[in-house]
Motif scaffolding. Structure first.
Motif, mmCIF file in Angstrom:
data_model
loop_
_atom_site.group_PDB
_atom_site.id
_atom_site.type_symbol
_atom_site.label_atom_id
_atom_site.label_comp_id
_atom_site.label_asym_id
_atom_site.label_seq_id
_atom_site.Cartn_x
_atom_site.Cartn_y
_atom_site.Cartn_z
ATOM 1 N N LYS A 9 -0.976 -25.802 -18.147
ATOM 2 C CA LYS A 9 -1.094 -27.407 -18.078
ATOM 3 C C LYS A 9 -1.531 -27.853 -19.089
ATOM 4 O O LYS A 9 -2.825 -27.457 -19.557
ATOM 5 C CB LYS A 9 -1.649 -27.584 -16.941
ATOM 6 N N GLY A 213 -5.884 -37.619 -11.843
ATOM 7 C CA GLY A 213 -6.240 -36.278 -12.398
ATOM 8 C C GLY A 213 -5.457 -35.285 -11.716
ATOM 9 O O GLY A 213 -5.782 -33.932 -11.807
ATOM 10 N N ASP A 216 -3.654 -31.022 -12.738
ATOM 11 C CA ASP A 216 -4.385 -29.773 -12.592
ATOM 12 C C ASP A 216 -3.750 -29.147 -11.277
ATOM 13 O O ASP A 216 -3.341 -28.084 -11.068
ATOM 14 C CB ASP A 216 -5.742 -29.950 -12.463
ATOM 15 N N LYS A 271 -15.073 -33.538 -14.055
ATOM 16 C CA LYS A 271 -13.655 -33.854 -13.990
ATOM 17 C C LYS A 271 -12.828 -32.954 -14.615
ATOM 18 O O LYS A 271 -11.527 -32.959 -14.571
ATOM 19 C CB LYS A 271 -13.856 -35.250 -14.913
HETATM 20 MG MG MG Z 1 -7.878 -33.969 -15.920
#
Ligand code: MG
Ligand code: ADP
Ligand code: ASP
Length: 474
Positions: A9, A213, A216, A271
């Motif tokens: 990723k 986010g 992931d 993060k």
């Molecule tokens: Mg991220």
């Protein structure tokens, strides 16, 4: 046994410019030499998701003046990379045309939102998805032009989720079936599927997102259902570090991190990895590595099983890392009349849940005279209203004296599995904060004893992180 399948990723910065995309393409080439089957997952180019969501938020207030500028920013960003990297003219023009169609769909969506005067979570997801959908076309074409047999495919075709827009949950059974059905034949034919992180679709085909986010998490979901041997998260730092290098520049990479440590770190604000990433890879027994697109020879961080021998980090220190979550408020419910009244906590957290707010930290008082917990600042007003409503009669009867909240605070967390076996860590942590004049407003320790969290005033955030980091890197 030879490794077969690798899921990689690339985060926003790793696909955020022509220079970054060149590096990503090289990484994919190198991975192909090592793994016969490779799946590539991409985020939106850096800054794009924020720009999209800001445009939708403005539109919901009837403001569409800045749309043309958002449009040209998106066009310039994607087209500059396409022009610089895709040499094949036909491929370049087709890619740009497809991206342009998506930019027009943003304009249409924002205009519709402006007319309605509100942006539903479903509409926000439609808008947010455009970032990954543009980028997957760009990256797919860049890889093809670099001689890799790549094919862009939207994850909406195989990541099936519920309709919980903005925080959708994958349906693992349906996702397993569809992912294998779509990706395996491609990989068998030597193709590298390039797909969108962050997004999925309901069984009816409505676009959803997995939360900010969330790319992931997409990598972990896709990796676990294939299943892959390894999931590599390519980002803009050398793996998981002792703290956010943006706060402390001498933060260092942790070569290995255990499941429970990374879970605490991610949950408490690091993060670098979305907290939901860990469970699917652990459950499926897949390797996870976090590495730097801009420093690809660095080994980065490897996730390892929880093992006592790994309990000590650098210099024999048991605290391995420090994190911060900003923009929180501490809410307190207090009153002597609460003593022994059953169900107060249940009602309080029921009221919080009704506002769809999650509580990252609860502190326990020794008496039953107060309940104190943290909530994100943006939800604080609605939480307070909900609590005042649910306890209206207790407040009137003065069983509850008041429900109040602090100004903005941060939750600072120290993490390390070795803390479990080492007495005195809490003492060390609080002495360090005291010596550096960082005032602690509340404390919580996870029952697993892998972390200790402290609440400090927003203005003390950097001070607290820096001084606790000194316990790790001296
Ligand atoms: Mg991220
Ligand atoms: P991506 O776009 O690749 O997903 P993110 O911005 O989401 O990247 O996450 C990477 C960032 O996480 C880093 O640039 C860093 O500032 C931040 N970060 C916070 N805590 C940590 C930590 N403990 N280790 C490494 N990076 C951290
Ligand atoms: N582009 C999405 C976001 O900015 C997902 C991700 O980058 O992981 O939240």
């Amino acid at each position: 046994m030879q490794k077969q399948t690798l899921v990689m990723k690339f985060g926003g910065t790793s696909v955020g410019s022509a220079d970054a995309l060149v590096k990503a393409a090289q990484i994919v080439k190198d991975a192909r030499a090592e793994y016969p089957r490779v799946v590539v997952i991409t985020s939106a180019m850096s800054g794009v998701t924020n720009l999209l969501l800001d445009s939708a938020a403005l539109a919901s207030q009837g403001k569409v003046d800045s749309l043309p500028s958002a449009e040209s920013t998106l066009r310039e960003k994607h087209f500059a990379a396409a022009d610089a990297l895709i040499k094949n003219e036909h491929l370049r023009e087709v890619t740009k045309a497809e991206i342009n169609v998506l930019i027009f769909s943003l304009v249409d969506l924002c205009k519709a939102i402006a007319i309605l005067g509100e942006a539903s979570p479903r509409a926000m997801d439609a808008v947010a998805s455009i970032g990954e959908r543009m980028c997957v076309r760009l990256l797919g074409a860049v890889l093809q032009d670099a001689g890799i047999n790549a094919k862009a495919i939207e994850s909406t075709e195989f990541v099936v989720t519920n309709a919980h827009f903005q925080h959708a949950h994958p349906d693992f059974k349906a996702t397993t079936e569809k992912t294998r059905q779509l990706l395996n034949p491609l990989m068998d034919a030597g193709v590298v599927p390039v797909t969108t992180g962050f997004i999925g679709a309901t069984p009816e085909g409505v676009i959803t997102t997995l939360g900010r986010g969330g790319s992931d998490y997409s990598a972990a979901v896709i990796g676990s259902v294939l299943p892959a041997d390894d999931v590599w998260i390519w980002t803009d730092v050398d793996g998981v570090m002792t703290t956010d290098p943006r706060i402390v520049k001498d933060a260092v990479t942790l070569p290995e991190i255990t499941y429970s440590e990374i879970a605490e770190l991610a949950y408490y604000g690091a993060k670098v990895l979305h907290p939901k990433t860990i469970r699917p890879v652990v459950d499926a027994g897949i390797g996870l590595r976090i590495c730097n697109t801009f420093n690809p020879t660095h080994p980065g961080t490897r996730l390892i099983a929880n093992a006592p021998s790994d309990s000590k980090a650098r210099n024999g220190q048991v605290v391995k890392a420090v994190t911060a979550i900003r923009n929180q408020r501490l809410v307190t419910i207090e009153g002597r009349g609460m003593l022994g009244v059953p169900g107060v906590a249940a009602r309080a957290f029921g009221a919080v849940a009704s506002t769809k707010t999650s509580v990252p930290l609860i502190t326990q008082a020794s008496s039953e005279q107060s309940i104190c917990f943290a909530v994100p600042s943006e939800s604080a007003a609605s939480v307070l209203n909900a609590l005042q409503a649910v306890f209206a009669s207790e407040i009137e009867d003065e069983d509850i004296d008041r429900v109040w909240m602090t100004e903005d605070v941060s939750i600072i967390t120290v993490v390390g599995v070795g803390m479990r076996h080492t007495p005195g860590v809490a003492g060390q942590v609080f002495t360090q904060l005291g010596n550096n004049k960082a005032n602690v407003l509340a404390i919580a320790q996870g029952s697993s004893e892998v972390s200790i969290s402290m609440v400090v005033a927003a203005t003390d955030t950097e001070l607290a992180v820096r001084s606790l980091h000194e316990l790790i890197v001296k």
